[in-house]
Structures are given as structure tokens and as C-alpha cells.
Design an enzyme around this catalytic site. Structure first.
Site, PDB file in Angstrom:
ATOM      1  N   ASP A 188     -16.989   2.147   4.381  1.00 48.79           N
ATOM      2  CA  ASP A 188     -15.606   2.781   4.721  1.00 48.79           C
ATOM      3  C   ASP A 188     -14.991   2.646   3.525  1.00 48.79           C
ATOM      4  O   ASP A 188     -15.352   2.540   2.402  1.00 48.79           O
ATOM      5  CB  ASP A 188     -15.020   1.759   5.740  1.00 48.79           C
ATOM      6  CG  ASP A 188     -14.012   2.518   6.775  1.00 48.79           C
ATOM      7  OD1 ASP A 188     -13.738   3.706   6.464  1.00 48.79           O
ATOM      8  OD2 ASP A 188     -13.910   1.926   7.931  1.00 48.79           O
ATOM      9  N   ASP A 231      -9.928   9.215  12.011  1.00 46.47           N
ATOM     10  CA  ASP A 231     -10.738   8.829  13.269  1.00 46.47           C
ATOM     11  C   ASP A 231     -10.401   9.869  14.355  1.00 46.47           C
ATOM     12  O   ASP A 231      -9.521  10.205  14.763  1.00 46.47           O
ATOM     13  CB  ASP A 231     -10.305   7.331  13.557  1.00 46.47           C
ATOM     14  CG  ASP A 231     -10.811   6.421  12.470  1.00 46.47           C
ATOM     15  OD1 ASP A 231     -11.432   6.870  11.601  1.00 46.47           O
ATOM     16  OD2 ASP A 231     -10.248   5.164  12.723  1.00 46.47           O
TER      17      ASP A 231
END
Ligand code: GLA
Length: 401
Positions: free
Chosen positions: A149, A204
Site C-alpha cells: 500500500d 477504494d
């Protein structure tokens, strides 16, 4: 030094000098399950074991799902005295090696998450400055997949940071799929082909058809927001390097029709198929959608071509995807709030994929039509394709000569 020795020396030296990503992994889009969409950091050993069992029980393994990926929250808040990451001892009392063995024992693969920054997005220790140490630890546990990430990265250069982790993984010698997750902020489709096996293309996902949910400095995106944001970066996607449209929200609260369309689109886009629902409680309809072999075959087609929009006029989204053997997949999605009649005259349309120099020659040739969700033959392209399609539902067909 004789010739053979010097050649060996050269080979070893150059493989260390020119670290690379593991080739031959993810030749088709990776398929699996990730904990984040449903469980966030509320994860534990029993849950993971139950999910692995569900892969077997529902036949998900048989249709190609392979990776079980633990997202953020699997670690203890601090590294140990030697700087090693430790699995949260309460959530994972037997540690990650034991869990990896359990998953491998079922014929499945195991993935973990970390972050290029000093901390993960949920505040656990990140890999910055520990890349080689962390990679070795993952390899020693038998990890097969790493999602990496991009929180708390301050001024790090994205390409450089992902190359460092790629090299660290390669250095272990244990093949590990490398999943880049920097939300498309640094256009990974321009540089990541030789760095990772897949890269997220947006922020997201969230479980809605076409919404945006703001969180102050960032937003989560519904299915169609994601598709429309990144439909134009098809070129770089292909075997070993995929545009990742994010973990799926199938089974997480949209209607069954919307779930089918979402799944169909992820297959058309050649996106990784990473389930994000609670498989222990999945409905029959959810499992039916996720495990539809004929639909999955479109995603896993060996050419690995990302599909493209043909048109979105008159309330239908119509997408096409060239497949191996001169076959084509095609989706007709009803975007309106009422059921709609489709009446598609093949002779009126010139359908093509210029980028791959492919033509669907329905005005010249006859193709057989197969309804992929319902496993039925629908005749051929001599006649108009007629169907009643429910609200936000999909008709997905395969055309073959
Ligand atoms: C980011 C990623 C998500 C998830 C969370 C975990 O938001 O994009 O997919 O991994 O972090 O904190």
C-alpha cells in the site's frame, strides 16, 4: 577461470545486479479473496481458516480462486527487538507460518499486506527501511502474494519505492505475486509493467452501483465510478501485468442483478477477481455469481485483453472483449431503473478493437451466441439478439464462429 565458471559467475552476478520481478506469475488475472472490504482490521486465524474451508466447500477453488489475502491489521503494533514484524498474537496465536501451512494444505495460496510508508493505512508498522528484512520474513513463512500500500509515504517516489520492494522480494528467491496499491495516484500503468503483477488503478471501492462517498481528503467509489475513471488505460494490461479495479463488492449489499453486472464487468476488464465478501455467510445467489465458470473463463482468457466499451447509448452499457480463437465476449447492461427490451441487430454494427486489430464481423459472418450466465445457446447472429434485461442486470454472451 574456465569458460563455464566465468559464465556461471556472470549469470549469478547479473541476476543480483538486475533484480526483477518474478516472471511467469499471474499469467491470467489473479483470483482470490481479501479480508479488507468486509472485515477491515477485525481479522483472526479462525476466520481465515473458515474462509479457506469455504473455498473448498463452495467449489471456489475448483473454478480458479487461489489466493487468500490478509489485508491491513494482521500485525502487532510494534516490531520485535530485532526489527521483525510479528503477527498479532491475539488474532493469530499460532503465527503466520502455521496459517500458511493450513492454507497450503488445502491447495491454496496465502497473501499478506504491508505498506511502502512508515506505517500502514491503519497505523501498523510499515516496511519503509525494512524492505529486505520483511521480504525475507514473508518468504520464510511461505507467503505467495504481497499487497503493498501507499499510506504515510511522505515524499517517497512511488516507482522507486515499489522497485525497492520488488527487488527485496526477488532477492528471497521465493516467487511472490507483487500487488501494487497506490490507488493510481502516480499512474502505475506508465511504469509498473516490470515492477508488479497488478496495480490498483483507483482509490477504494465501496458497495454501491455508482456513488461517491467522501471521507474528507479522499473518496470511496462505486462500481461505475471506478469503471468510468479508468476505462481508457487498456493498453498496458496483459499476461503478468494487470490493471486492478479493486477487490469486489459482490455479496456485500447491492442487488443480485448489480452483483452480476459488477462481476461481469470485472471479467470484461480482465481485472483480478479478488472476492471481498464474508464467504461464511454468502447467499446461494452470491456463490452462483462468483463461481460461474463460463463468465470466469472470459476473465481468464489467455490473450488477457482488457475489454472496451462499444457504446452506452439508450440506457445500455455495451462492452466487448476479444478472446482467444477469434471469439468475443459481450455484455449488455441495463443502466436504467426499469426493465428494458434489448433488440440488437448485428448487421447494423461494426464492432472492433483497433488497438489489437480485431474485428467482430457480424455483418459478414455468422457467429453462434452463448448466454454465459444462464449456460444457454441463443441461436446465432443471423437474427437480432432479443432479451428482456432487468434493472441493472446483465446479459453476457460469447460469440464464436
Ligand atoms: C488502503 C487500500 C485498501 C486497504 C486499506 C487498508 O485504503 O487502498 O485496499 O488495503 O488501505 O488500510
Amino acid at each position: 577461470m574456465n569458460k563455464t565458471l566465468s559464465l556461471l559467475w556472470c549469470l549469478t552476478f547479473s541476476s543480483l545486479m538486475f533484480a526483477q520481478k518474478f516472471d511467469g506469475l499471474a499469467q491470467t488475472p489473479p483470483m482470490g479473496w481479501n479480508s479488507w472490504n468486509t472485515f477491515a482490521t477485525e481479522i483472526n486465524e479462525q476466520l481465515v481458516k473458515d474462509i479457506a474451508d469455504a473455498f473448498i466447500k463452495y467449489g471456489l477453488k475448483d473454478v480458479g480462486y487461489e489466493y487468500i489475502i490478509l489485508d491491513d491489521g494482521w500485525m502487532a503494533k510494534e516490531r520485535d527487538k530485532s526489527g521483525n514484524l510479528i503477527a498479532d498474537p491475539e488474532k493469530f496465536p499460532n503465527g503466520m507460518k502455521e496459517l500458511a501451512d493450513y492454507i497450503h494444505g488445502k491447495g491454496l495460496k496465502f497473501g499478506l499486506y504491508n505498506c511502502a510508508g512508515s506505517q500502514t493505512c491503519a497505523g501498523y508498522p510499515g516496511s519503509r527501511g525494512y524492505e529486505y528484512q520483511d521480504a525475507k520474513l514473508y518468504a520464510s513463512w511461505g507467503i505467495d502474494y504481497l499487497k503493498y500500500d501507499w499510506c504515510n509515504t511522505e515524499k517517497l517516489n512511488a516507482e522507486g519505492a515499489y522497485i525497492t520492494m520488488r527487488n527485496a522480494l526477488f532477492n528471497t528467491g521465493k516467487p511472490i505475486v507483487f500487488s501494487i496499491c497506490e490507488w493510481g495516484d502516480n499512474q502505475p500503468w506508465n511504469w509498473a509493467k516490470n515492477v508488479g503483477h497488478l496495480w490498483r488503478v483507483t482509490g477504494d471501492i465501496i458497495n454501491c452501483w455508482d456513488c461517491e462517498v467522501g471521507h474528507g481528503t479522499w473518496s470511496s467509489w462505486g462500481v461505475w465510478k471506478i469503471i468510468n475513471m479508468r476505462k481508457d488505460i487498456r493498453k498496458v494490461s496483459g499476461p503478468g501485468h494487470w490493471n486492478d479495479f479493486d477487490m469486489m463488492e459482490v455479496g456485500n449489499g447491492m442487488t443480485d442483478a448489480e452483483d452480476r453486472s459488477h462481476f461481469a464487468m470485472w471479467c470484461m476488464l480482465a481485472s483480478p477477481l479478488i472476492m471481498g465478501n464474508d464467504l461464511r455467510k454468502a447467499s446461494e445467489e452470491t456463490i452462483k455469481t462468483l463461481s460461474n465458470k463460463e463468465v470466469i473463463a472470459v476473465n481468464q482468457d489467455k490473450l488477457g485483453i482488457q475489454g472496451l466499451r462499444f457504446t452506452n447509448a439508450n440506457g445500455f452499457e455495451i462492452w466487448v472483449k476479444p478472446l482467444d480463437n477469434d471469439e468475443w465476449a459481450m455484455t449488455f447492461i441495463n443502466m436504467t431503473d426499469l426493465p428494458k427490451e434489448l433488440n440488437f441487430n448485428w448487421k447494423n454494427h461494426e464492432i472492433g478493437d483497433n488497438q489489437n486489430n480485431k474485428r467482430l464481423e457480424t455483418h459478414k459472418k455468422v457467429y453462434k451466441i452463448r448466454d454465459l450466465f444462464n449456460h444457454k445457446n441463443l441461436g446465432d447472429t443471423t437474427n437480432n439478439l432479443k432479451a428482456k434485461i432487468g434493472v441493472h442486470d446483465v446479459l453476457m454472451v460469447k460469440l464464436s464462429k
